[in-house]
Design an enzyme around this catalytic site. Structure first.
Site, PDB file in Angstrom:
ATOM      1  N   GLU A  81     -13.471  18.984 -36.510  1.00 39.65           N
ATOM      2  CA  GLU A  81     -13.577  19.169 -35.069  1.00 39.65           C
ATOM      3  C   GLU A  81     -12.229  19.352 -34.388  1.00 39.65           C
ATOM      4  OE1 GLU A  81     -15.900  15.766 -33.947  1.00 39.65           O
ATOM      5  OE2 GLU A  81     -17.787  16.860 -34.137  1.00 39.65           O
ATOM      6  N   GLU A 112     -17.410   8.651 -56.437  1.00 42.67           N
ATOM      7  CA  GLU A 112     -16.454   7.711 -55.855  1.00 42.67           C
ATOM      8  C   GLU A 112     -15.947   6.673 -56.851  1.00 42.67           C
ATOM      9  OE1 GLU A 112     -18.828   4.051 -53.893  1.00 42.67           O
ATOM     10  OE2 GLU A 112     -19.207   5.966 -52.904  1.00 42.67           O
TER      11      GLU A 112
END
Length: 269
Positions: A81, A112
């Site tokens: 953004e 992960e």
């Protein structure tokens, strides 16, 4: 090291399946009310990190977010953004998550668990001492994030973290550990809820404050936002009219489209 993770503690609520819809929603809302207060407590360390990022960016540095699962997705979201909102280059704020872009939409949660992969992913961007790396992990125990921060520190790169447990392994490898403890989740262990909300609030603070501090905002306006659709063209046109004293809407719009942003237009006219 504290192994009693608040994020894994049992919910204060029992038998959720027996609640009415209204009860479920009211109880979630009640839990959410405490998140801003928890975030407020960590503002001092967030401020120190923001000022450091500002200094690094002034010498050409970048900001990296790195995480897995919900935490990783939130980092990628905040990074993505920044170009449309502030007009920065796409490689100025970079979000990296375990499992790559595919993991944004599909759960590749085992990615992960490999500590070495975090640093390997950072190296793809030639990360250096000019940069800042922020690890995002609600539990504070994610190996992918631990590895990224550990190796970043070894290579002289400033590190920060956003975690939701205290004294976590991730925080041990952060120069600026942001430990925001929001308590057990309404749905036990579902850290996409309060923990994720807290992380999102802090990410909003970091990116917005940094962009203000490096001069990409005028007054309270996004003068460097990308003019990429009708709504933003209209917003930018009205912004230019206000700041440049242009009365004619069509004239202001033409100037805006010619120069591509409010800030560029203001410099040229």
């Amino acid at each position: 090291m504290n192994l009693d993770k608040v994020t894994e503690m049992s919910s204060f609520y029992r038998h959720l399946e027996k609640m009415t819809t209204t009860e479920i929603l009211n109880n979630i809302n009640h839990e959410d009310e405490g998140v801003p207060a928890a975030v407020r407590k960590v503002i001092p360390v967030v401020g120190l990190l923001v000022d450091l990022i500002k200094e690094k960016m002034s010498i050409g540095g970048r900001l990296f977010y790195i995480g897995a699962g919900t935490s990783g997705r939130l980092g990628v979201l905040d990074a993505s953004e920044c170009p449309p909102t502030f007009g920065v280059a796409a490689d100025q704020v970079i979000g990296i998550m375990a499992g790559g872009d595919e993991a944004l939409r599909f759960g590749i949660e085992d990615a992960e668990d490999v500590e070495e992969l975090g640093w390997q992913d950072l190296q793809k961007y030639q990360v250096s001492e000019k940069d800042v790396v922020i690890g995002i992990a609600a539990s504070g125990t994610t190996p992918y994030v631990i590895g990224a921060l550990k190796e970043s520190r070894r290579n002289g790169i400033t590190t920060g973290c956003i975690v939701c447990n205290t004294n976590s392994p991730v925080a041990q490898h952060a120069d600026f550990p942001i430990e925001v403890t929001v308590g057990p989740e309404f749905l036990t262990g579902s850290t996409r809820m309060k923990s994720g909300t807290a992380q999102k609030l802090i990410l909003n603070m970091i990116s917005t404050a940094v962009m203000i501090r490096i001069g990409l905002i005028q007054d309270n306006k996004m003068v460097n936002m990308q003019i990429s659709n009708k709504k933003l063209i209209d917003r930018g046109t009205k912004m230019l009219m206000e700041k440049a004293g242009i009365i004619d809407y069509d004239k202001a719009k033409a100037i805006l489209l010619e120069y591509g942003s409010v800030s560029q237009a203001l410099r040229k006219i």
